[in-house]
Design an enzyme around this catalytic site. Structure first.
Site, PDB file in Angstrom:
ATOM      1  CD  GLN A 209      -4.596   1.628  -3.509  1.00 40.35           C
ATOM      2  OE1 GLN A 209      -4.519   1.419  -4.714  1.00 40.35           O
ATOM      3  NE2 GLN A 209      -4.602   0.659  -2.621  1.00 40.35           N
TER       4      GLN A 209
ATOM      5  CG  HIS B 223      -8.659   2.567  -4.834  1.00 36.60           C
ATOM      6  ND1 HIS B 223      -8.667   2.718  -3.466  1.00 36.60           N
ATOM      7  CD2 HIS B 223      -8.209   1.302  -5.068  1.00 36.60           C
ATOM      8  CE1 HIS B 223      -8.244   1.585  -2.900  1.00 36.60           C
ATOM      9  NE2 HIS B 223      -7.968   0.710  -3.852  1.00 36.60           N
TER      10      HIS B 223
ATOM     11  CG  HIS C 107     -10.013  -2.881  -6.335  1.00 38.92           C
ATOM     12  ND1 HIS C 107     -10.349  -3.661  -5.243  1.00 38.92           N
ATOM     13  CD2 HIS C 107      -9.020  -2.072  -5.909  1.00 38.92           C
ATOM     14  CE1 HIS C 107      -9.590  -3.319  -4.217  1.00 38.92           C
ATOM     15  NE2 HIS C 107      -8.767  -2.350  -4.594  1.00 38.92           N
ATOM     16  CD  GLU C 108      -6.555  -0.537  -8.536  1.00 42.44           C
ATOM     17  OE1 GLU C 108      -6.409   0.505  -7.855  1.00 42.44           O
ATOM     18  OE2 GLU C 108      -6.301  -1.667  -8.077  1.00 42.44           O
TER      19      GLU C 108
ATOM     20  N   GLY D 134      -2.654  -3.964  -8.861  1.00 40.27           N
ATOM     21  CA  GLY D 134      -3.177  -2.657  -9.228  1.00 40.27           C
ATOM     22  C   GLY D 134      -2.968  -1.658  -8.112  1.00 40.27           C
TER      23      GLY D 134
ATOM     24  CB  CYS E 171      -7.801  -3.222  -1.024  1.00 41.09           C
ATOM     25  SG  CYS E 171      -7.323  -1.530  -1.373  1.00 41.09           S
ATOM     26  CG  LEU E 172      -1.705  -3.393  -2.556  1.00 39.81           C
ATOM     27  CD1 LEU E 172      -0.815  -2.669  -3.557  1.00 39.81           C
ATOM     28  CD2 LEU E 172      -0.940  -4.561  -1.928  1.00 39.81           C
TER      29      LEU E 172
HETATM   30 ZN   LIG Z   1      -7.374  -1.227  -3.596  1.00 45.63          ZN
END
Ligand SMILES: [Zn+2]
Length: 169
Positions: A50, A138, A134-135, A45, A92-93
């Site tokens: 991001q 963000h 999670h998204e 995701g 998380c990226l």
């Molecule tokens: Zn993330």
């Protein structure tokens, strides 16, 4: 185009994102970039902030691109329902190298617009429900680290600060 993924500490990640006012062809490029960046990472995701785009858009694909029908693009998403609790390790990226157990709903229904401006609703359980939450976080400027409490959170923030000072973040 694969875009650089911003990391914890970058202002864009910690501010709430704006609604997309109208789904026009202008949205194609950032959405395509998000999909490409997510698959390249690889991740399941990615939210627009991001990659430095402060808009309420996220993409999710649990199949990492293997299943043609796995990709979900959500513009201006909203929760319709959330219930239950699940506790799993999460990463998380934007916080590479760290993960922690995060409390999430076990089931979630999210609605939003696709790339064509059509409304869709997705019902999710397990990992997909977790990814949605999670998204969505963000888009509100919240990272999983912000959901942690106490020592675990302090430890991660401290390590990130140390890496930043060393120019390794
Ligand atoms: Zn993330």
């Amino acid at each position: 185009m694969i875009r650089p993924i911003l990391k914890y500490g970058d202002d864009i990640l910690h501010d709430p994102a704006r609604e997309v006012e109208a789904v026009t062809p202008d949205i194609e490029r950032p959405v395509n970039d998000m999909i490409e960046t997510m698959y390249a990472a690889p991740g399941i995701g990615l939210a627009a902030p991001q990659v430095g785009v402060p808009l309420r858009i996220f993409v999710v694909d649990l199949s990492l691109g293997r299943d043609r029908n796995g990709l979900i693009v959500m513009i201006n998403p909203q929760f319709v329902e959330r219930e239950g609790v699940q506790l799993e390790e999460e990463g998380c990226l934007s916080v590479p190298g760290f993960n922690a157990t995060v409390v999430r709903p076990s089931r979630a229904i999210v609605k939003g617009l696709d790339r064509n401006g059509d409304e869709h609703q997705h019902e999710a359980t397990g990992l997909l429900a977790r990814a949605f939450q999670h998204e969505m976080d963000h888009l509100d400027g919240t990272l999983f680290v912000d959901r942690l409490r106490g020592i675990k959170r302090d430890m991660i923030v401290k390590k990130i600060k140390k890496l930043s000072r060393a120019g390794k973040w």
